[in-house]
Design a protein around this motif. Structure first.
Motif, PDB file in Angstrom:
ATOM      1  N   ASP A  45      84.759  14.795  58.696  1.00 30.96           N
ATOM      2  CA  ASP A  45      84.953  14.501  57.073  1.00 30.96           C
ATOM      3  C   ASP A  45      86.120  14.661  56.103  1.00 30.96           C
ATOM      4  O   ASP A  45      86.297  14.653  55.087  1.00 30.96           O
ATOM      5  N   HIS A  46      87.386  16.100  57.097  1.00 24.70           N
ATOM      6  CA  HIS A  46      87.848  16.275  55.864  1.00 24.70           C
ATOM      7  C   HIS A  46      89.735  15.530  56.565  1.00 24.70           C
ATOM      8  O   HIS A  46      90.702  15.673  55.812  1.00 24.70           O
ATOM      9  N   VAL A  47      89.371  14.748  57.076  1.00 21.67           N
ATOM     10  CA  VAL A  47      90.000  13.759  57.270  1.00 21.67           C
ATOM     11  C   VAL A  47      91.396  12.439  56.164  1.00 21.67           C
ATOM     12  O   VAL A  47      92.200  12.852  55.807  1.00 21.67           O
ATOM     13  N   GLU A  48      90.809  12.731  55.512  1.00 20.33           N
ATOM     14  CA  GLU A  48      91.010  11.941  53.825  1.00 20.33           C
ATOM     15  C   GLU A  48      91.620  13.081  53.124  1.00 20.33           C
ATOM     16  O   GLU A  48      92.929  12.864  52.660  1.00 20.33           O
ATOM     17  N   GLN A  49      91.304  14.079  53.377  1.00 20.53           N
ATOM     18  CA  GLN A  49      91.652  15.353  52.405  1.00 20.53           C
ATOM     19  C   GLN A  49      93.190  15.672  53.583  1.00 20.53           C
ATOM     20  O   GLN A  49      94.480  16.125  52.795  1.00 20.53           O
ATOM     21  N   LEU A  50      93.713  15.885  54.929  1.00 21.60           N
ATOM     22  CA  LEU A  50      94.549  16.332  55.016  1.00 21.60           C
ATOM     23  C   LEU A  50      95.948  14.853  55.379  1.00 21.60           C
ATOM     24  O   LEU A  50      97.161  15.308  55.014  1.00 21.60           O
ATOM     25  N   ARG A  51      94.952  14.027  55.114  1.00 24.71           N
ATOM     26  CA  ARG A  51      95.728  12.781  54.974  1.00 24.71           C
ATOM     27  C   ARG A  51      96.723  12.593  53.226  1.00 24.71           C
ATOM     28  O   ARG A  51      97.628  12.713  53.461  1.00 24.71           O
ATOM     29  N   ALA A  52      95.840  13.197  52.590  1.00 25.61           N
ATOM     30  CA  ALA A  52      95.926  13.387  51.272  1.00 25.61           C
ATOM     31  C   ALA A  52      97.555  14.449  51.087  1.00 25.61           C
ATOM     32  O   ALA A  52      98.708  14.193  50.767  1.00 25.61           O
ATOM     33  N   ALA A  53      96.738  15.371  51.741  1.00 26.88           N
ATOM     34  CA  ALA A  53      98.470  16.744  51.691  1.00 26.88           C
ATOM     35  C   ALA A  53      99.351  16.063  52.365  1.00 26.88           C
ATOM     36  O   ALA A  53     100.671  15.864  51.881  1.00 26.88           O
ATOM     37  N   LEU A  54      99.538  15.289  53.682  1.00 27.66           N
ATOM     38  CA  LEU A  54     100.838  14.369  54.131  1.00 27.66           C
ATOM     39  C   LEU A  54     101.245  13.964  53.350  1.00 27.66           C
ATOM     40  O   LEU A  54     102.580  13.944  53.253  1.00 27.66           O
ATOM     41  N   THR A  55     100.612  12.886  52.842  1.00 23.27           N
ATOM     42  CA  THR A  55     101.084  12.006  51.921  1.00 23.27           C
ATOM     43  C   THR A  55     101.965  12.992  50.733  1.00 23.27           C
ATOM     44  O   THR A  55     102.859  12.734  50.488  1.00 23.27           O
ATOM     45  N   SER A  56     101.386  13.553  49.504  1.00 24.27           N
ATOM     46  CA  SER A  56     101.837  14.659  48.585  1.00 24.27           C
ATOM     47  C   SER A  56     103.309  14.995  49.077  1.00 24.27           C
ATOM     48  O   SER A  56     103.822  15.197  48.332  1.00 24.27           O
ATOM     49  N   GLY A  57     102.891  15.872  50.440  1.00 23.94           N
ATOM     50  CA  GLY A  57     103.633  17.050  50.455  1.00 23.94           C
ATOM     51  C   GLY A  57     103.031  18.406  49.940  1.00 23.94           C
ATOM     52  O   GLY A  57     104.156  19.115  49.812  1.00 23.94           O
ATOM     53  N   THR A  58     101.780  17.933  49.299  1.00 18.24           N
ATOM     54  CA  THR A  58     100.631  19.443  48.649  1.00 18.24           C
ATOM     55  C   THR A  58      99.793  19.536  49.451  1.00 18.24           C
ATOM     56  O   THR A  58      99.137  18.645  49.477  1.00 18.24           O
ATOM     57  N   ALA A  59      99.656  20.970  49.684  1.00 14.56           N
ATOM     58  CA  ALA A  59      98.309  21.392  49.308  1.00 14.56           C
ATOM     59  C   ALA A  59      97.430  22.694  48.814  1.00 14.56           C
ATOM     60  O   ALA A  59      98.717  24.287  49.045  1.00 14.56           O
ATOM     61  N   TRP A  60      96.356  22.688  48.833  1.00 17.79           N
ATOM     62  CA  TRP A  60      96.446  23.993  47.667  1.00 17.79           C
ATOM     63  C   TRP A  60      97.080  24.280  46.577  1.00 17.79           C
ATOM     64  O   TRP A  60      97.646  25.360  46.508  1.00 17.79           O
ATOM     65  N   GLY A  61      97.822  23.279  45.687  1.00 17.87           N
ATOM     66  CA  GLY A  61      98.357  23.657  45.123  1.00 17.87           C
ATOM     67  C   GLY A  61     100.091  23.706  45.045  1.00 17.87           C
ATOM     68  O   GLY A  61     101.539  24.445  44.314  1.00 17.87           O
ATOM     69  N   LEU A  62     100.387  24.121  46.687  1.00 18.99           N
ATOM     70  CA  LEU A  62     101.642  24.743  47.306  1.00 18.99           C
ATOM     71  C   LEU A  62     102.199  23.427  47.607  1.00 18.99           C
ATOM     72  O   LEU A  62     101.591  22.273  48.652  1.00 18.99           O
ATOM     73  N   PRO A  63     104.056  23.694  48.252  1.00 19.98           N
ATOM     74  CA  PRO A  63     104.490  22.541  48.949  1.00 19.98           C
ATOM     75  C   PRO A  63     104.117  22.638  50.062  1.00 19.98           C
ATOM     76  O   PRO A  63     103.373  23.855  51.028  1.00 19.98           O
ATOM     77  N   LEU A  64     103.898  21.832  51.038  1.00 19.51           N
ATOM     78  CA  LEU A  64     104.171  21.721  52.412  1.00 19.51           C
ATOM     79  C   LEU A  64     104.933  21.941  53.680  1.00 19.51           C
ATOM     80  O   LEU A  64     106.639  21.289  53.816  1.00 19.51           O
ATOM     81  N   ASP A  65     105.140  23.203  54.048  1.00 21.20           N
ATOM     82  CA  ASP A  65     106.293  23.448  54.931  1.00 21.20           C
ATOM     83  C   ASP A  65     106.609  22.248  56.069  1.00 21.20           C
ATOM     84  O   ASP A  65     105.292  21.905  56.801  1.00 21.20           O
ATOM     85  N   GLU A  66     107.124  22.539  56.662  1.00 22.10           N
ATOM     86  CA  GLU A  66     107.776  22.319  58.133  1.00 22.10           C
ATOM     87  C   GLU A  66     105.877  22.140  59.255  1.00 22.10           C
ATOM     88  O   GLU A  66     105.396  21.813  59.481  1.00 22.10           O
ATOM     89  N   SER A  67     106.040  24.085  58.961  1.00 22.13           N
ATOM     90  CA  SER A  67     104.980  24.113  60.475  1.00 22.13           C
ATOM     91  C   SER A  67     103.127  23.592  59.771  1.00 22.13           C
ATOM     92  O   SER A  67     102.840  23.531  60.631  1.00 22.13           O
ATOM     93  N   LEU A  68     102.898  24.282  58.354  1.00 22.86           N
ATOM     94  CA  LEU A  68     101.808  23.587  57.748  1.00 22.86           C
ATOM     95  C   LEU A  68     101.651  21.655  58.239  1.00 22.86           C
ATOM     96  O   LEU A  68     100.436  21.068  58.413  1.00 22.86           O
ATOM     97  N   ARG A  69     102.147  21.006  57.994  1.00 22.79           N
ATOM     98  CA  ARG A  69     102.964  19.383  57.754  1.00 22.79           C
ATOM     99  C   ARG A  69     102.577  19.284  59.037  1.00 22.79           C
ATOM    100  O   ARG A  69     101.230  18.390  60.343  1.00 22.79           O
ATOM    101  N   TRP A  70     102.775  19.891  60.679  1.00 24.08           N
ATOM    102  CA  TRP A  70     102.774  19.751  61.933  1.00 24.08           C
ATOM    103  C   TRP A  70     101.552  19.842  62.504  1.00 24.08           C
ATOM    104  O   TRP A  70     101.047  19.724  63.534  1.00 24.08           O
TER     105      TRP A  70
END
Length: 265
Positions: free
Chosen positions: A94-119
């Motif tokens: 149920d959270h796939v769309e949320q995870l994919r949106a974070a990858l696409t935008s490069g941000t999650a929870w209002g913060l940039p995704l670093d390499e570790s979080l992206r992977w």
């Protein structure tokens, strides 16, 4: 208290689901990021594996809710990050769309995704069957660091795909120029992703060959490869009576290398 509780779960004195309920109720009060990481990791890597399969979704939900509660309460960035990483690791379909949106935008929870979080996100998408080998390869090509290379191995091995499993198994257990060139860290990374809940139909043939493969690689590729297959790639959630009986037989068999007998004992 958490160490004592983990000990009780390991020794079947506390039910895994009870442990997860305690995590849900009490972990949000913790303020030490290391404790939060250790408790969540044990919940995901051990308690869920010991759990009756009919309770798996309930267990995942308890961990997700604990992570969200921690994140909403915490002011400390380290605590928030620990909770976010924990939530990613147990996100559901149920959270796939949320995870994919974070990858696409490069941000999650209002913060940039670093390499570790992206992977971490890409690995979870792989476990859920919501990404492809091509996407994993593109992500690695965009930033081919040493850590990313290992993360890509884990993500590929996590895919619920027969050809991906076959390739991962070959790199871990067979003798070839490519397999022999794999470092101990790469073998561990592959092993960490190989056995996944919900992929039993794909991994069943490898379960039958597991003990023989560990013994063979100890001889052909060295005891460090065998150790990686046991420490990082033991199929705990597939430990049915027949498999455990084979492990016990291999642990005392005269034709099993001594290094493997110690690992399996």
């Amino acid at each position: 208290a958490w160490s004592s509780l983990r000990h009780r779960v390991r020794h079947a004195e506390t039910a895994p689901h009870d442990y997860l309920q305690v995590v849900r109720q009490h972990l949000p009060a913790e303020t030490n990021p290391s404790i939060i990481v250790n408790v969540l990791d044990f919940g995901r890597e051990r308690a869920l594996e010991f759990l009756d399969p009919t309770l798996t979704e309930s267990g995942l939900s308890l961990l997700r809710d604990a992570c969200l509660d921690i994140e909403s309460r915490a002011d400390d960035l380290g605590v928030q990050l620990s909770a976010r990483r924990g939530w990613i690791a147990v996100a559901g379909t149920d959270h796939v769309e949320q995870l994919r949106a974070a990858l696409t935008s490069g941000t999650a929870w209002g913060l940039p995704l670093d390499e570790s979080l992206r992977w971490r996100i890409l690995r979870r998408l792989a476990e859920l069957g919501a990404t492809t080998l091509e996407e994993i390869d593109r992500e690695l090509a965009a930033a081919p660091t040493a850590d990313a290379t290992l993360a890509a191995h884990t993500a590929r091995a996590s895919l619920p795909d027969a050809s991906a499993k076959e390739r991962a198994w070959s790199l871990m257990t067979e003798t070839s120029r490519e397999a022999d060139a794999a470092s101990s860290a790469e073998v561990r990374a592959l092993a960490e992703g190989f056995w996944q809940r919900g992929q039993d139909d794909i991994t069943a043939p490898y379960l039958r060959d597991y003990c023989a493969a560990v013994s063979a690689v100890a001889t052909t590729r060295g005891p460090w490869v065998a150790a990686a297959l046991v420490y990082s790639g033991f199929p705990r959630h597939r430990a049915d009576p027949a498999f455990l009986a084979e492990v016990q037989r291999s642990a005392v068999a005269a034709d099993t290398p001594a290094s493997v007998r110690r690992l399996l004992a």
